[in-house]
Design an enzyme around this catalytic site. Structure first.
Site, PDB file in Angstrom:
ATOM      1  N   GLY A   1      57.528  33.481  43.203  1.00  0.00           N
ATOM      2  CA  GLY A   1      57.288  32.516  42.368  1.00  0.00           C
ATOM      3  C   GLY A   1      56.315  31.938  41.814  1.00  0.00           C
ATOM      4  O   GLY A   1      56.102  30.964  41.184  1.00  0.00           O
TER       5      GLY A   1
ATOM      6  N   HIS B   1      30.644  35.430  32.596  1.00  0.00           N
ATOM      7  CA  HIS B   1      31.456  35.848  31.319  1.00  0.00           C
ATOM      8  C   HIS B   1      32.983  35.148  31.541  1.00  0.00           C
ATOM      9  O   HIS B   1      33.184  34.596  32.209  1.00  0.00           O
ATOM     10  CB  HIS B   1      31.466  37.412  31.563  1.00  0.00           C
ATOM     11  CG  HIS B   1      32.365  37.958  32.579  1.00  0.00           C
ATOM     12  ND1 HIS B   1      32.016  38.158  34.022  1.00  0.00           N
ATOM     13  CD2 HIS B   1      33.390  38.598  32.643  1.00  0.00           C
ATOM     14  CE1 HIS B   1      32.761  38.712  34.609  1.00  0.00           C
ATOM     15  NE2 HIS B   1      33.801  38.942  34.064  1.00  0.00           N
TER      16      HIS B   1
ATOM     17  N   HIS C   1      37.171  35.004  36.271  1.00  0.00           N
ATOM     18  CA  HIS C   1      35.877  34.131  36.530  1.00  0.00           C
ATOM     19  C   HIS C   1      35.841  32.990  35.958  1.00  0.00           C
ATOM     20  O   HIS C   1      35.044  31.993  36.167  1.00  0.00           O
ATOM     21  CB  HIS C   1      34.718  34.958  35.755  1.00  0.00           C
ATOM     22  CG  HIS C   1      34.289  36.366  36.663  1.00  0.00           C
ATOM     23  ND1 HIS C   1      33.320  36.510  37.454  1.00  0.00           N
ATOM     24  CD2 HIS C   1      35.234  37.562  36.655  1.00  0.00           C
ATOM     25  CE1 HIS C   1      33.559  37.728  38.020  1.00  0.00           C
ATOM     26  NE2 HIS C   1      34.348  38.358  37.567  1.00  0.00           N
TER      27      HIS C   1
ATOM     28  N   HIS D   1      29.279  44.731  29.854  1.00  0.00           N
ATOM     29  CA  HIS D   1      30.895  44.569  30.607  1.00  0.00           C
ATOM     30  C   HIS D   1      31.951  44.931  29.491  1.00  0.00           C
ATOM     31  O   HIS D   1      31.360  44.956  28.071  1.00  0.00           O
ATOM     32  CB  HIS D   1      30.808  43.279  31.282  1.00  0.00           C
ATOM     33  CG  HIS D   1      32.059  43.118  31.910  1.00  0.00           C
ATOM     34  ND1 HIS D   1      32.694  44.105  32.902  1.00  0.00           N
ATOM     35  CD2 HIS D   1      33.104  41.957  32.165  1.00  0.00           C
ATOM     36  CE1 HIS D   1      33.638  43.726  33.491  1.00  0.00           C
ATOM     37  NE2 HIS D   1      33.720  42.508  33.247  1.00  0.00           N
TER      38      HIS D   1
ATOM     39  N   ASP E   1      29.696  40.570  36.479  1.00  0.00           N
ATOM     40  CA  ASP E   1      30.444  42.243  36.469  1.00  0.00           C
ATOM     41  C   ASP E   1      29.585  42.694  35.451  1.00  0.00           C
ATOM     42  O   ASP E   1      29.113  42.238  34.297  1.00  0.00           O
ATOM     43  CB  ASP E   1      31.968  42.039  35.903  1.00  0.00           C
ATOM     44  CG  ASP E   1      32.880  41.278  36.916  1.00  0.00           C
ATOM     45  OD1 ASP E   1      32.315  41.030  37.849  1.00  0.00           O
ATOM     46  OD2 ASP E   1      33.982  41.106  36.423  1.00  0.00           O
TER      47      ASP E   1
ATOM     48  N   ASP F   1      28.197  43.380  42.056  1.00  0.00           N
ATOM     49  CA  ASP F   1      29.598  43.697  41.677  1.00  0.00           C
ATOM     50  C   ASP F   1      29.807  45.099  42.476  1.00  0.00           C
ATOM     51  O   ASP F   1      29.238  46.110  42.167  1.00  0.00           O
ATOM     52  CB  ASP F   1      29.745  43.968  40.217  1.00  0.00           C
ATOM     53  CG  ASP F   1      31.234  44.438  39.883  1.00  0.00           C
ATOM     54  OD1 ASP F   1      32.194  44.519  40.540  1.00  0.00           O
ATOM     55  OD2 ASP F   1      31.109  44.884  38.720  1.00  0.00           O
TER      56      ASP F   1
ATOM     57  N   HIS G   1      40.725  54.605  27.772  1.00  0.00           N
ATOM     58  CA  HIS G   1      40.151  53.478  28.706  1.00  0.00           C
ATOM     59  C   HIS G   1      38.918  53.864  29.288  1.00  0.00           C
ATOM     60  O   HIS G   1      38.941  54.929  29.988  1.00  0.00           O
ATOM     61  CB  HIS G   1      41.388  53.027  29.438  1.00  0.00           C
ATOM     62  CG  HIS G   1      40.618  51.921  30.556  1.00  0.00           C
ATOM     63  ND1 HIS G   1      40.510  50.570  29.805  1.00  0.00           N
ATOM     64  CD2 HIS G   1      40.516  51.899  31.730  1.00  0.00           C
ATOM     65  CE1 HIS G   1      39.876  49.764  31.086  1.00  0.00           C
ATOM     66  NE2 HIS G   1      40.110  50.763  31.996  1.00  0.00           N
TER      67      HIS G   1
ATOM     68  N   HIS H   1      32.986  48.197  34.846  1.00  0.00           N
ATOM     69  CA  HIS H   1      32.304  48.083  35.853  1.00  0.00           C
ATOM     70  C   HIS H   1      31.536  49.324  36.186  1.00  0.00           C
ATOM     71  O   HIS H   1      32.143  50.196  36.111  1.00  0.00           O
ATOM     72  CB  HIS H   1      33.379  47.786  36.993  1.00  0.00           C
ATOM     73  CG  HIS H   1      34.049  46.569  36.994  1.00  0.00           C
ATOM     74  ND1 HIS H   1      33.688  45.311  37.363  1.00  0.00           N
ATOM     75  CD2 HIS H   1      35.357  46.261  36.574  1.00  0.00           C
ATOM     76  CE1 HIS H   1      34.606  44.380  37.211  1.00  0.00           C
ATOM     77  NE2 HIS H   1      35.602  45.020  36.321  1.00  0.00           N
TER      78      HIS H   1
END
Length: 559
Positions: free
Chosen positions: A50, A75, A80, A143, A165, A197, A368, A372
């Site tokens: 919940g 960023h 963040h 990034h 990052d 990072d 994709h 990082h």
């Protein structure tokens, strides 16, 4: 004397972001000056039933509120900046961030009615910010969102660098390369400690360029016969730009779906970070009025979130858009650890309704790339900054450990590497580092409008309810002689189906009646004792019969 000693120490620690992905908040303190880097949130783990989001416990900052000089943002990602609306209610300090980061923050603060109460300062890679005895400068990094920066804090004890990052992208979509020259200059001046990072510290090589995703998306668009539906993170403006460019190249109109996605697109266009040709965007109402091969839909839901636009489309519960056989659906993101099951269920459902699904785990298309840095990126950063001491941050323990090993390979001495947990303080004095006294940390759980009012006991109750259900026992007693006037009435929710368990509940009823009579004979009249007796007797009986332990809630009334 103690005061002078404290002022000669530099303390570095995390209130969130270590041993976890998300909830990033790092603290640098010198004497009476405290600087906070980032203020993120984390999405709940499975056992946090919940709960909407999780933010860091800022008790330490509240106890030292007069010393906090500001919050610096690296960023605009949720892990963040997402905690700011909750934290600024308690701790009203200036916030510093780049133009896009501040645009995203301002939208959050406006919704939280904090915009006019918060001092906001826009910075760039040439800015210098004085924060008491600490001076902050900034350097560009790559990034998956524009305007990301690393931070260099100059203190009387030495320089502390926080990378934010980052990765090193040699062909960035927006043409903004990481400022390696500035990083090298910082390294030449001498860096006491680097916080870097660790997310991809286990991955070999360099992380791929976002530019390659644009090529992959164009290939998908070229082959698609009907609508193209792209799901990605709302904050990944580089990815959004590539979808815009591919739609324009193949003469498709673009509809944006999902509240967070719409907000980011509007802010990106307004601030000049998204280049969208005139007349490319259409309203969701116009999707079905155009030929299928002339439409792109960009949506939230790449993580299989139950209420996201893509998941609702897949299940036919979206008000305006339904996935049709032959549509091409692109999941332009990899699952965050913990989300694998929900993503797999969404992909399965998309295939079930007849969509062609392109997703990174099985597709030959590179739809994709991570934002990082992988191992070679991390080693390059270490070689540029050349820190004396090193603290791997932003990642789970195995990632921090892998990053520490990388640091050793490039020459950082093992005894100069600190693998920390949230709250572990590393103190620097006279150029030497050691562990200090740990500070309070933890999770503050957000449930609806409640901040921190759901703790371990409430979560335990929710877990119990989710496992074995609840039995409510209602008994009415006479005020004069304590005898039962009505009941016991037993209400079951999530334990057994009443119509099929009448014999069990009749027996339970008899147990409660016997317990009440026994208490009356022993002249036990305190309600707390009566409730405990009912709960114990009923719990033993039900466990013997069912091997389940439902929550038992006795309600006693007097008439």
């Amino acid at each position: 004397m103690t005061k002078n000693n404290s002022r000669s120490k530099l303390s570095v620690f995390a209130l969130g972001g270590l041993d976890e992905i998300g909830k990033n908040m790092y603290v640098i303190r010198y004497g009476d000056d405290i600087v906070v880097i980032d203020s993120g949130l984390m999405f709940p783990e499975e056992e946090m039933l919940g709960i909407d989001v999780v933010i860091p416990d800022i008790t330490y900052l509240l106890e030292n509120r007069d010393k906090v000089r500001g919050i610096l943002l690296t960023h605009g990602h949720e892990d963040h900046i997402g905690g700011l609306p909750y934290i600024l209610r308690e701790l009203n300090v200036p916030v510093y961030g780049t133009k896009l980061t501040m645009g995203l923050v301002e939208h959050k603060l406006r919704e939280a009615h904090l915009l006019n109460k918060t001092k906001r300062v826009i910075i760039n890679n040439r800015s210098e910010v004085k924060l008491g005895s600490i001076q902050a400068t900034f350097f560009k990094v790559n990034h998956s969102i524009p305007d990301a920066v690393g931070i260099c804090l100059e203190t009387p004890e030495g320089r502390v660098v926080h990378t934010g990052d980052f990765k090193f992208d040699m062909t960035p979509v927006n043409g903004q390369a990481a400022d390696m020259h500035q990083m090298a200059e910082i390294g030449k001046k001498g860096v006491l400690c680097l916080l870097s990072d660790s997310t991809n510290a286990e991955r070999p090589g360099f992380t791929g360029s976002e530019w390659t995703v644009g090529e992959a998306l164009e290939e998908v668009f070229r082959k698609a016969k009907q609508r193209v539906i792209v799901a990605t993170f709302a904050s990944n403006i580089h990815r959004i730009q590539q979808v815009v460019d591919a739609s324009d190249l193949y003469q498709r109109k673009l509809a944006v779906v999902g509240r967070s996605m719409v907000n980011v697109v509007n802010i990106g266009m307004e601030l000049g970070y998204l280049r969208v040709p005139p007349d490319l965007l259409i309203d969701t109402d116009d999707i079905n009025r155009l030929p299928a091969h002339k439409v792109t839909v960009m949506s939230t839901g790449s993580q299989g979130e139950p209420m996201s636009a893509l998941t609702r489309m897949a299940h036919g519960s979206h008000r305006k858009i339904e996935i049709l056989p032959g549509d091409t659906v692109v999941l332009a993101a990899t699952p965050i650890p913990g989300n694998e099951k929900t993503v797999a269920r969404t992909v399965d459902q998309l295939f079930r309704v007849g969509a062609n699904v392109v997703y990174s785990t099985t597709s030959q298309h590179g739809v994709h790339v991570s934002g990082h840095g992988s191992q070679e990126d991390l080693k390059l950063m270490l070689n540029l900054i050349k820190p004396k001491y090193f603290i791997p941050i932003h990642g789970e323990h195995r990632m921090q450990r892998a990053h520490a090993q990388l640091a050793e390979t490039v020459g950082v001495r093992p005894e100069h590497i600190f693998i920390c947990e949230n709250g572990d303080v590393v103190e620097f004095s006279g150029g030497k580092a050691r562990y200090g006294v740990k500070v309070q940390t933890g999770n503050v759980l957000i449930d609806g409008l409640g901040v921190g009012d759901v703790g371990n006991i409430v979560l335990r109750d929710r877990k119990l309810l989710s496992q074995d259900g609840i039995l409510v026992v209602v008994v009415t007693l006479s005020k004069n002689n304590g005898k039962i006037l009505s009941g016991p009435d037993i209400i079951s929710r999530g334990f057994v189906y009443v119509r099929e368990s009448e014999k069990l509940l009749d027996e339970a009823n008899r147990i409660v009646t016997q317990t009440m009579e026994k208490c009356a004979n022993e002249r036990v009249s305190e309600w707390a004792s009566l409730k405990t007796s009912i709960r114990d007797a009923l719990s033993r009986f039900l466990y013997d019969k069912t091997r389940r332990r439902p929550m038992i809630l006795p309600i006693i009334m007097e008439v």
